[in-house]
Design a protein around this motif. Sequence first.
Motif, short mmCIF file in Angstrom:
data_model
loop_
_atom_site.label_atom_id
_atom_site.label_comp_id
_atom_site.label_asym_id
_atom_site.label_seq_id
_atom_site.Cartn_x
_atom_site.Cartn_y
_atom_site.Cartn_z
N ARG A 68 44.57 19.50 40.86
CA ARG A 68 43.39 20.29 41.21
C ARG A 68 43.50 21.70 40.65
NH1 ARG A 68 39.42 19.74 45.40
NH2 ARG A 68 40.54 17.89 46.14
N TRP A 69 42.37 22.24 40.19
CA TRP A 69 42.27 23.60 39.66
C TRP A 69 41.97 24.54 40.82
CZ3 TRP A 69 43.43 26.27 35.48
CH2 TRP A 69 42.74 27.43 35.14
N VAL A 70 42.87 25.49 41.07
CA VAL A 70 42.77 26.36 42.24
C VAL A 70 43.12 27.80 41.87
CG1 VAL A 70 43.36 24.51 43.86
CG2 VAL A 70 45.17 25.97 42.90
N GLN A 71 42.81 28.70 42.77
CA GLN A 71 43.25 30.09 42.64
C GLN A 71 44.39 30.34 43.62
OE1 GLN A 71 40.43 33.17 43.82
NE2 GLN A 71 41.25 34.58 42.28
N VAL A 72 45.41 31.05 43.16
CA VAL A 72 46.49 31.47 44.05
C VAL A 72 46.05 32.77 44.73
CG1 VAL A 72 48.88 32.26 44.20
CG2 VAL A 72 48.28 30.35 42.69
N ASP A 73 46.13 32.79 46.03
CA ASP A 73 45.69 33.94 46.80
C ASP A 73 46.43 35.20 46.36
OD1 ASP A 73 44.22 35.03 49.23
OD2 ASP A 73 46.29 35.55 49.71
N SER A 74 45.71 36.31 46.30
CA SER A 74 46.31 37.56 45.83
C SER A 74 47.42 38.05 46.77
CB SER A 74 45.24 38.65 45.70
OG SER A 74 44.59 38.87 46.94
N GLY A 75 47.41 37.56 48.01
CA GLY A 75 48.45 37.96 48.96
C GLY A 75 49.64 37.02 49.00
N ALA A 76 49.66 36.02 48.13
CA ALA A 76 50.78 35.08 48.10
C ALA A 76 52.05 35.79 47.64
CB ALA A 76 50.47 33.92 47.16
N THR A 77 53.20 35.28 48.07
CA THR A 77 54.48 35.82 47.64
C THR A 77 54.83 35.22 46.28
OG1 THR A 77 55.21 36.01 49.94
CG2 THR A 77 56.93 36.05 48.24
N ALA A 78 54.82 36.06 45.24
CA ALA A 78 54.98 35.56 43.87
C ALA A 78 56.26 34.77 43.68
CB ALA A 78 54.93 36.74 42.89
N ALA A 79 57.34 35.19 44.32
CA ALA A 79 58.63 34.52 44.14
C ALA A 79 58.62 33.09 44.67
CB ALA A 79 59.74 35.31 44.83
N PRO A 134 49.91 35.67 41.60
CA PRO A 134 48.92 35.77 42.68
C PRO A 134 47.63 36.41 42.20
CG PRO A 134 51.09 36.28 43.53
CD PRO A 134 51.24 36.15 42.02
N GLY A 135 46.51 35.76 42.50
CA GLY A 135 45.21 36.18 42.04
C GLY A 135 44.72 35.39 40.84
N ASN A 136 45.64 34.72 40.14
CA ASN A 136 45.28 33.93 38.97
C ASN A 136 45.00 32.48 39.32
OD1 ASN A 136 45.60 36.21 37.45
ND2 ASN A 136 47.25 35.43 36.18
N TRP A 137 44.60 31.72 38.31
CA TRP A 137 44.20 30.33 38.46
C TRP A 137 45.17 29.39 37.75
CZ3 TRP A 137 39.62 29.02 41.09
CH2 TRP A 137 38.85 30.12 41.50
N GLY A 138 45.33 28.20 38.32
CA GLY A 138 46.19 27.19 37.70
C GLY A 138 46.00 25.86 38.39
N PHE A 139 46.80 24.88 38.01
CA PHE A 139 46.73 23.55 38.60
C PHE A 139 47.84 23.36 39.62
CE2 PHE A 139 44.61 22.87 34.50
CZ PHE A 139 43.48 22.17 34.90
#
Length: 211
Positions: A68-79, A134-139
């Motif tokens: 699925r193509w989704v956005q990672v929430d900008s508040g997600a922990t990048a690590a 975080p904030g970007n889009w991916g699968f």
Amino acid sequence: MPFHPTLPTWVALNAANSTSSTGNTDLRTGQAIQGGNLVPGDYFDLTNPEANNLSYSVNGILYAGRYRWVQVDSGATAANVKTGTIGLMPSLAVVGLNPLGTRNPPMNIVTSYDQGIGLATNVRPVVFLNAITPGNWGFVQELGIATVLGAASLTGTPAIGVLINSVASGLSDVPSNTTAVVKTTVGTAIDLPKAAALFRILMQYVPVVQG
């Protein structure tokens, strides 16, 4: 829905990290280019050969399943957004506050496990295929044969066929009770589970919405 060849696949599924909801960005304006038939929430089912062909081998090989193509929430922990970690996304289109008093995220937004566990009644697990800013889009992957990252140490005895549960930071663990399905269960091991390493599971017991 089955894989449709008009979906834009100019990058491997496990190498997508786009600033655009369509996967294409205008180099001058930085705005999303509308086109290519890719929109938030698009998903498709792949066979093993299709998934293999759409893999970036540096980040691993993909297998049959639903992506699925989704956005990672900008508040997600990048690590905690990287190959094999578990993310959480809404399982229901719930508006307003959840029972814990925090605001529910919109559909097709995924956050890191540590940021989403407070929404456990309204979310479902997915597997990150690669690091996504975080904030970007991916699968992400939500069904099928997925590769997960084991916890630093495993609670139960590793064996093929045991249940696998998600734990802190989105890692995967063998629970002490390897036959009891709980809300954090993401599937069953089809490789021997490994601590601090990648192994494959069959994603099961995961609620999936179609929209």
